[in-house]
Each structure stands twice: as structure tokens, then as C-alpha cells.
Motif scaffolding. Structure first.
Motif, short mmCIF file in Angstrom:
data_model
loop_
_atom_site.label_atom_id
_atom_site.label_comp_id
_atom_site.label_asym_id
_atom_site.label_seq_id
_atom_site.Cartn_x
_atom_site.Cartn_y
_atom_site.Cartn_z
N LEU A 114 17.29 37.28 -2.58
CA LEU A 114 17.49 37.96 -1.29
C LEU A 114 16.18 38.61 -0.84
CD1 LEU A 114 21.04 39.43 -1.91
CD2 LEU A 114 20.44 37.84 -0.09
N ASN A 115 15.48 39.26 -1.80
CA ASN A 115 14.20 39.89 -1.45
C ASN A 115 13.20 38.85 -0.95
OD1 ASN A 115 15.16 42.40 -2.15
ND2 ASN A 115 14.28 42.40 -4.19
N ALA A 116 13.19 37.69 -1.61
CA ALA A 116 12.27 36.62 -1.20
C ALA A 116 12.62 36.12 0.20
CB ALA A 116 12.32 35.48 -2.21
N LEU A 117 13.88 36.29 0.60
CA LEU A 117 14.29 35.89 1.96
C LEU A 117 13.99 37.00 2.98
CD1 LEU A 117 17.74 34.31 1.05
CD2 LEU A 117 15.86 33.07 2.11
N GLY A 118 13.38 38.09 2.48
CA GLY A 118 13.02 39.20 3.38
C GLY A 118 14.14 40.22 3.55
N ILE A 119 15.18 40.12 2.71
CA ILE A 119 16.29 41.07 2.81
C ILE A 119 16.10 42.13 1.73
CG2 ILE A 119 18.79 41.33 2.54
CD1 ILE A 119 18.94 38.33 3.49
N LYS A 120 15.94 43.37 2.18
CA LYS A 120 15.69 44.46 1.22
C LYS A 120 17.02 44.92 0.62
CE LYS A 120 11.32 46.50 2.56
NZ LYS A 120 11.01 45.94 3.88
N GLY A 136 29.62 42.83 -8.85
CA GLY A 136 30.05 41.48 -8.51
C GLY A 136 29.54 41.07 -7.14
N ARG A 137 29.71 39.80 -6.82
CA ARG A 137 29.25 39.32 -5.51
C ARG A 137 29.92 40.07 -4.35
NH1 ARG A 137 29.91 33.11 -5.73
NH2 ARG A 137 31.31 33.59 -7.46
N PRO A 138 31.19 40.53 -4.49
CA PRO A 138 31.76 41.32 -3.39
C PRO A 138 30.93 42.58 -3.06
CG PRO A 138 33.50 40.57 -4.84
CD PRO A 138 32.21 40.24 -5.52
N HIS A 139 30.29 43.17 -4.10
CA HIS A 139 29.43 44.34 -3.82
C HIS A 139 28.21 43.91 -3.02
CE1 HIS A 139 31.53 45.72 -7.67
NE2 HIS A 139 31.96 46.51 -6.72
N PHE A 140 27.64 42.74 -3.34
CA PHE A 140 26.53 42.20 -2.53
C PHE A 140 27.00 42.04 -1.08
CE2 PHE A 140 22.97 40.69 -5.26
CZ PHE A 140 23.52 40.77 -6.53
N ALA A 141 28.21 41.46 -0.93
CA ALA A 141 28.72 41.18 0.42
C ALA A 141 28.88 42.48 1.22
CB ALA A 141 30.06 40.44 0.32
N GLN A 142 29.40 43.52 0.54
CA GLN A 142 29.59 44.80 1.24
C GLN A 142 28.26 45.37 1.70
OE1 GLN A 142 31.86 47.30 -1.57
NE2 GLN A 142 33.20 45.54 -1.87
N LEU A 143 27.25 45.31 0.82
CA LEU A 143 25.93 45.86 1.18
C LEU A 143 25.29 45.06 2.32
CD1 LEU A 143 23.93 46.95 -1.99
CD2 LEU A 143 24.52 48.32 0.02
N LEU A 144 25.40 43.73 2.26
CA LEU A 144 24.80 42.90 3.32
C LEU A 144 25.45 43.21 4.66
CD1 LEU A 144 24.42 39.47 1.47
CD2 LEU A 144 22.60 41.07 2.10
N LYS A 148 23.80 45.26 8.07
CA LYS A 148 23.87 44.45 9.29
C LYS A 148 23.10 43.13 9.20
CE LYS A 148 25.36 48.10 12.25
NZ LYS A 148 26.43 48.50 11.35
N ILE A 149 22.98 42.63 7.97
CA ILE A 149 22.37 41.32 7.77
C ILE A 149 23.39 40.25 8.18
CG2 ILE A 149 21.31 39.76 6.04
CD1 ILE A 149 19.76 42.38 6.27
N VAL A 150 24.66 40.58 7.95
CA VAL A 150 25.77 39.68 8.35
C VAL A 150 26.82 40.52 9.07
CG1 VAL A 150 25.51 37.98 6.47
CG2 VAL A 150 26.85 40.05 6.09
N HIS A 151 27.72 39.82 9.78
CA HIS A 151 28.77 40.53 10.52
C HIS A 151 30.00 40.79 9.67
CE1 HIS A 151 26.49 40.03 14.15
NE2 HIS A 151 26.37 38.73 13.92
N SER A 152 30.18 39.97 8.63
CA SER A 152 31.39 40.13 7.81
C SER A 152 31.09 39.71 6.38
CB SER A 152 32.50 39.23 8.36
OG SER A 152 32.15 37.88 8.16
N PHE A 157 29.27 35.53 2.13
CA PHE A 157 29.52 34.46 1.16
C PHE A 157 29.08 33.11 1.72
CE2 PHE A 157 31.98 37.52 -1.25
CZ PHE A 157 31.81 37.08 -2.55
N ASP A 158 29.44 32.85 2.98
CA ASP A 158 29.13 31.54 3.58
C ASP A 158 27.63 31.28 3.65
OD1 ASP A 158 31.71 30.99 3.90
OD2 ASP A 158 31.82 31.41 6.06
N LYS A 159 26.86 32.34 3.95
CA LYS A 159 25.42 32.13 4.12
C LYS A 159 24.63 32.30 2.83
CE LYS A 159 24.02 33.15 8.84
NZ LYS A 159 23.79 34.26 9.75
N TYR A 160 25.02 33.31 2.04
CA TYR A 160 24.15 33.71 0.93
C TYR A 160 24.76 33.60 -0.47
CZ TYR A 160 21.37 35.77 4.67
OH TYR A 160 20.63 35.95 5.80
N LEU A 161 26.05 33.95 -0.61
CA LEU A 161 26.56 34.26 -1.96
C LEU A 161 27.41 33.18 -2.61
CD1 LEU A 161 27.66 37.93 -1.11
CD2 LEU A 161 25.48 37.20 -2.11
N ALA A 162 28.01 32.32 -1.80
CA ALA A 162 28.88 31.29 -2.38
C ALA A 162 28.02 30.26 -3.12
CB ALA A 162 29.73 30.63 -1.30
#
Ligand code: AMP
Ligand code: FE
Ligand code: FE
Ligand code: ZN
Length: 283
Positions: A114-120, A136-144, A148-152, A157-162
Motif C-alpha cells: 500500500l505504501n508503495a502505491l502511495g497510500i500512507k 485482519g483485512r477488514p481492519h485494512f478496509a476500515q482504515l482505507l 477516503k482512499i475508497v468509498h466503501s 476489497f475489490d481494489k486492494y485487499l481481495a
């Protein structure tokens, strides 16, 4: 929900949003007759939940949900009726620590991607989001979402985590066979969780179930929020074929899966108490 049970739930000890005590209180308020806490790769919430169950007068089953693999598929094995004195089973606690180490390594890799993609995003932020030891990945999803990196969370999951998405890193995990054997070695029951989420073919699922049965698999999770009635019928058939018991649970997580209600799943789930009684009969 009188005379109903929920044998698959999560708390803040893994990726749920209710503390073990709050979860048990909700089970009591929902008039469930029994609840199992089955957090991902940890038993940390069990003592608190059991204490609360005594306080609120509801039957409690000590459980966990082990992350494992079968070929390239993620397979979850729910353990039920874990013994109270797990300190007497050091090999089990060592194995759980290994599950958590593999998870931590995967999480580090995902933060780096994520950092390499420019997401802090940092592990510290994830730790504070998670509260307990399990990130877990749900914690990543909540932070993203919060950043405001994602809307939901679904978009996260669709873009980054799945699997195979931009920030996905596979985790080293034990085989489903090892997970079943591990639960057998502490005299707990083992349940093949949400088989229809495994996404393997009918034939592969049949082979997996037959191999796990040989190692002591106790039951198939027939009732689950993600299963249709057709899925349930098919899985009852599979359980019969291999002389396995039937289990069921909502996989309640609280806020991370807002559409899933404790005991009720997406609304139509109803797991009668005799499902639990039959499981107890093979203990
Ligand atoms: P982890 O154990 O950290 O790999 O995270 C797995 C959890 O993430 C699962 O238990 C689900 O709750 C959630 N999850 C996995 N894939 C998805 C997806 N495609 N969409 C939403 N949630 C997912
Ligand atoms: Fe989860
Ligand atoms: Fe699961
Ligand atoms: Zn689960």
C-alpha cells in the motif's frame, strides 16, 4: 429466537466490532439459547465471553476459527468445545502463535504494498484499529475508508485487499488437514466452515470432506449467512454421505458486516437448539 443458537461469531479479539462481553449480552437480548465465540486464530476473547455468559445466564461454547488452506483455496475450520485449560496444551498455543506470526508477516507485506502505491498506512494505525492481537483485512478496509482512499469497505476489497488485487499478499498457512488434526488433539470438535465460500468445485469439496473426515472432522457448517437453501440441501447431503454432524452460525462481525445479524444472518437464518445437542452427543 427462542431455542435457537449461533455457533459462529466474532468479537474485537479478532475482526468483530463488539467486545466479547457485548456480544454475549446481545445474544442474551436476542433471546438466543446458546452462543459460541469463534474468533479468527485466537482464543483471547473466550474467558471474558464465558464470564459474561455466566452473568447473563446463557449457554456458552468456547470456540475459534482457524485459517488454513487446501491447494490454493482458503479454508476456515471452526473449532468448538475448546477445553478451558489451554495452558495444558502448549502445542496448541504454539500453533496459534504460528498462525498469528504468519498473519503478521502477511500484514507487513500488505502495508508495504500500500505504501508503495502511495497510500500512507502504518502497522501502528492498524494495531490501534484492531484493539486485540489479530489484525485482519477488514481492519485494512476500515482504515482505507476512513482515509477516503475508497468509498466503501467493499471497494477496498475489490481494489486492494481481495485475492490477487493490488495490495494482496498471500499468507503462509497450515493445511485444513493440519487444522482438523490440531483441534482433534485437544479434544475439540472441528467444523468445515462456510463450505460454499471455498469456491472450489463440487468434486474438490467432496474430496476435501472425505480427507478431513479421515482425520476426525466432526461437522459441516450447513447453516451460514452466505448459504442459500439450495446450498443447505446440498451440504446436508454431503454431511450424510460422510456421516458428519451439522453445524451452523451467522458469522456475525458487527459493523464490518452490517447486514449480518446475530443468530439471524441476513434475516432468514434459524439454527435450532437440537443442532447443538447433536454436536454435544459426539463429544
Ligand atoms: P484475513 O483473515 O485477514 O485474511 O481476512 C479475512 C476476512 O476478510 C474474512 O473473514 C472476511 O470477513 C473478509 N473478506 C475476505 N474477502 C472479502 C471480500 N472480497 N469482501 C469483503 N470482505 C472480505
Ligand atoms: Fe472475519
Ligand atoms: Fe470464515
Ligand atoms: Zn468467521
Amino acid at each position: 429466537m427462542k431455542n435457537c443458537v449461533d455457533l459462529h461469531t466474532h468479537s474485537t479479539a479478532s475482526d468483530g466490532s463488539l467486545t466479547p462481553r457485548e456480544l454475549v449480552k446481545l445474544a442474551c437480548n436476542s433471546k438466543l439459547s446458546a452462543i459460541a465465540l469463534t474468533d479468527h486464530d485466537t482464543v483471547d476473547g473466550l474467558d471474558e465471553a464465558e464470564q459474561a455468559a455466566k452473568e447473563f445466564g446463557i449457554e456458552f461454547i468456547r470456540g475459534c476459527e482457524l485459517s488454513s488452506k487446501y491447494n490454493s483455496y482458503c479454508v476456515h475450520i471452526v473449532g468448538l468445545f475448546l477445553p478451558e485449560n489451554l495452558e495444558n496444551y502448549p502445542h496448541f498455543m504454539t500453533a496459534l502463535a504460528e498462525f498469528q506470526k504468519n498473519r503478521d508477516n502477511r500484514n507487513c507485506g500488505m502495508v508495504e504494498k500500500l505504501n508503495a502505491l502511495g497510500i500512507k498506512i502504518s502497522l501502528e494505525e492498524l494495531q490501534s484499529k484492531a484493539g486485540g492481537d489479530i489484525i485482519g483485512r477488514p481492519h485494512f478496509a476500515q482504515l482505507l475508508c476512513e482515509k477516503k482512499i475508497v468509498h466503501s469497505e467493499a471497494e477496498a476489497f475489490d481494489k486492494y485487499l481481495a485475492k490477487d488485487k493490488l495490495a494482496y499478499v498471500p499468507r503462509k498457512s497450515v493445511t485444513a488437514h493440519k487444522a482438523v488434526s490440531l483441534l482433534k488433539s485437544i479434544d475439540a470438535l472441528s467444523v468445515l466452515a462456510h463450505p460454499k465460500l471455498i469456491k472450489c468445485s463440487h468434486k474438490e469439496l467432496d474430496t476435501l470432506v472425505s480427507e478431513l473426515k479421515e482425520l476426525g472432522l466432526s461437522a459441516i457448517e450447513v447453516y451460514h449467512s452466505s448459504h442459500s437453501q439450495k446450498d443447505e440441501r446440498e451440504l446436508v447431503g454431503l454431511a450424510k454421505k460422510y456421516d458428519l454432524q451439522i453445524s451452523g452460525g451467522s458469522d456475525f462481525h458487527g459493523n464490518p458486516k452490517p447486514k449480518i445479524q446475530l443468530g439471524k444472518g441476513k434475516g432468514g437464518l434459524r439454527i435450532p437448539y437440537f443442532v447443538l445437542e447433536k454436536l454435544k452427543s459426539i463429544l
